[in-house]
Enzyme design. Structure first.
Site, PDB file in Angstrom:
ATOM      1  N   PHE A 119       0.865  -1.188   0.000  1.00  0.00           N
ATOM      2  CA  PHE A 119       0.000   0.000   0.000  1.00  0.00           C
ATOM      3  C   PHE A 119       0.895   1.228   0.000  1.00  0.00           C
ATOM      4  CE2 PHE A 119      -2.633   2.941   2.719  1.00  0.00           C
ATOM      5  CZ  PHE A 119      -3.856   2.881   2.085  1.00  0.00           C
ATOM      6  N   LEU A 174       0.979   4.841   0.091  1.00  0.00           N
ATOM      7  CA  LEU A 174       0.289   6.114   0.337  1.00  0.00           C
ATOM      8  C   LEU A 174       1.275   7.172   0.856  1.00  0.00           C
ATOM      9  CD1 LEU A 174      -2.319   7.830   0.705  1.00  0.00           C
ATOM     10  CD2 LEU A 174      -2.632   6.761   2.930  1.00  0.00           C
ATOM     11  N   ILE A 211       7.284   2.147   2.951  1.00  0.00           N
ATOM     12  CA  ILE A 211       6.230   1.290   2.399  1.00  0.00           C
ATOM     13  C   ILE A 211       6.453  -0.171   2.816  1.00  0.00           C
ATOM     14  CG2 ILE A 211       5.051   0.567   0.275  1.00  0.00           C
ATOM     15  CD1 ILE A 211       4.720   3.599   1.115  1.00  0.00           C
ATOM     16  N   ARG A 259      10.180 -17.152  38.868  1.00  0.00           N
ATOM     17  CA  ARG A 259      11.293 -16.333  39.372  1.00  0.00           C
ATOM     18  C   ARG A 259      11.109 -16.089  40.881  1.00  0.00           C
ATOM     19  NH1 ARG A 259      16.369 -14.295  39.407  1.00  0.00           N
ATOM     20  NH2 ARG A 259      16.397 -12.104  40.021  1.00  0.00           N
ATOM     21  N   ILE A 312       8.305  -6.573  34.954  1.00  0.00           N
ATOM     22  CA  ILE A 312       8.097  -7.833  35.690  1.00  0.00           C
ATOM     23  C   ILE A 312       9.298  -8.759  35.484  1.00  0.00           C
ATOM     24  CG2 ILE A 312       6.691  -9.957  35.771  1.00  0.00           C
ATOM     25  CD1 ILE A 312       4.250  -8.053  35.016  1.00  0.00           C
ATOM     26  N   GLU A 353      -0.378   3.174   9.922  1.00  0.00           N
ATOM     27  CA  GLU A 353      -1.818   3.111   9.604  1.00  0.00           C
ATOM     28  C   GLU A 353      -2.611   4.147  10.409  1.00  0.00           C
ATOM     29  OE1 GLU A 353      -3.649  -0.642   8.786  1.00  0.00           O
ATOM     30  OE2 GLU A 353      -1.733  -1.563   8.279  1.00  0.00           O
TER      31      GLU A 353
END
Ligand code: COS
Length: 384
Positions: free
Chosen positions: A122, A124, A156, A269, A338, A364
């Site tokens: 695409f 654009l 692109i 852990r 974490i 997008e």
């Protein structure tokens, strides 16, 4: 066409198995090589993954939006580069043809996009036009029964692999805004079209982007999408509406993967003589990530259902893209936290996801563009 529940569940579990057995074990290798092995691409073709959204009469699976997001919730659990390989054929690289193409354009290109024989891309964005998609400077000037295209497209996705570009170019030089833009289908081997070297980027290695340059690139009149000038911007917007729901699903899938990796790590852990999952401050992070992921999944499924029922979902599609891309950024950040030091180390792959997901807030349509679309539609619907 809607699949029956059993067929959909078989498809989803086949994809889930493929992700666990084939894709996740290769994540590190693909990121290092910045390429997906051709054999794996063939396996994706055999599974029908390139044609999920393409209508069955053109060789695709013809999934509804709801069915598509169920598959993407599984496929997206692996590194985003794998989804990207099939992403453009199912979304922005094919939907312009599905939504606005002539019968001849559909017959010519959709079967090859559906089986992955060609990759769709695409085109654009430009050096001077990204968020302001209506201001493209690439021109397509009428010449006899065809057009001559000149201009540069930037960032692109899948362009180095592409066989077909949906190109947005200005056919009416006197109309400055969106209405002067038309869409063209340009095959990659057309003289005058060249693709630059793949760009080096922050994440999503294995998914390549590059410049696409048009230098007196001549196409025939039947390359004009839908055979009508001036409709290119609307085609792009309709294509992006669908793409934004698809991307929302990708973000949810990555978030679910990170929640499950974080939970597993927290339960094994040990610190201060016990698994860190026993500590309430770690539990808070796990709970926040779980809650936000669930919210994202719920809104993507609801928007997909509304679209399948024929509803206009431009606002909701932007809500999905906006919330889910921001949400997975927060989930990835907590996943690193974490995992502690391990989250920062390459071998664990968590830092890779942290980099990969950053793109979701940009391409997008940036988060800011989604905010604009949502607010603009709200005001218009309220009669403003
Ligand atoms: N579906 C169908 N038509 C649409 C539409 C949609 N989702 N959105 C806009 N349109 C139509 C409008 O109705 C209007 O038609 P009329 O001229 O007949 O009234 C026309 O398109 C122009 O719309 P608008 O005035 O809203 O356009 P703007 O130039 O103000 O642009 C934004 C609107 C900013 C929302 C648009 O340019 C955009 O989405 N930009 C982001 C693009 C993007 O995602 N870039 C990333 C690269 S692509 S991977």
């Amino acid at each position: 066409m809607s699949l029956d529940a059993k067929t959909l569940s078989q498809l989803v579990s086949t994809v889930a198995r493929f992700v666990d057995e084939r894709l996740i074990p290769l994540e590190h290798e693909v990121a290092e090589a910045d390429a997906i092995p051709p054999a794996l691409i063939h396996e994706m073709q055999d599974l029908g993954l390139f044609g999920l959204t393409i209508p069955t009469e053109f060789g695709g699976l013809g999934l509804t939006m709801f069915e598509e997001v169920q598959v993407i919730f599984e496929l997206g659990r692996a590194s985003p580069a794998f989804r990207s390989a099939i992403g453009t054929n199912n979304s922005i690289g094919s939907q312009g043809i599905v939504i606005s193409g002539t019968d001849a354009q559909k017959q010519r290109y959709l079967p090859k996009l559906a089986n992955g024989e060609i990759i769709g891309s695409f085109a654009l964005t430009e050096p001077e036009a990204g968020s302001d998609a209506g201001s493209v400077r690439t021109t397509a000037i009428r010449d006899g029964n065809g057009y001559i295209i000149n201009g540069t497209k930037r960032y692109i996705t899948n362009s180095p692999q592409a066989g077909l570009f949906t190109v947005f170019a200005r056919t009416d030089l006197d109309t400055k805004g969106a209405n002067g833009v038309s869409a063209f289908l340009v095959e990659a081997d057309t003289p005058g079209l060249s693709v630059g070297k793949p760009d080096r980027k922050m994440g999503q290695q294995g998914a390549q982007i590059a410049d696409v340059v048009f230098n007196d690139c001549r196409v025939t009149g039947d390359a004009l999408v839908g055979g009508v000038e001036g409709q290119g911007f609307k085609t792009a917007m309709k294509t992006l509406d669908r793409g934004r729901i698809h991307l929302g699903a990708v973000c949810v899938a990555v978030a679910e993967r990170l929640v499950s990796d974080s939970l597993r790590y927290a339960m094994t852990r040990k610190q201060f003589g016990q698994p860190i999952a026993g500590f309430q401050l770690v539990q808070a992070m796990l709970a926040d990530s779980k809650t936000e992921t669930f919210a994202g999944r719920s809104m993507v499924e609801e928007t997909a259902r509304q679209r399948d029922a024929g509803g206009l979902v431009a606002t909701e599609a932007s809500c999905c893209k906006y919330f889910c891309s921001e949400m997975v950024g927060r989930v990835a950040d907590r996943a690193v936290q974490i995992h502690g030091g391990a989250g920062y180390m390459v071998d664990y792959g968590i830092e890779r996801f942290y980099r990969d997901v950053r793109l979701f807030r940009i391409y997008e349509g940036t988060s800011q563009i989604q905010q604009l679309v949502i607010a603009k539609n709200m005001i218009r619907e309220a009669g403003g």
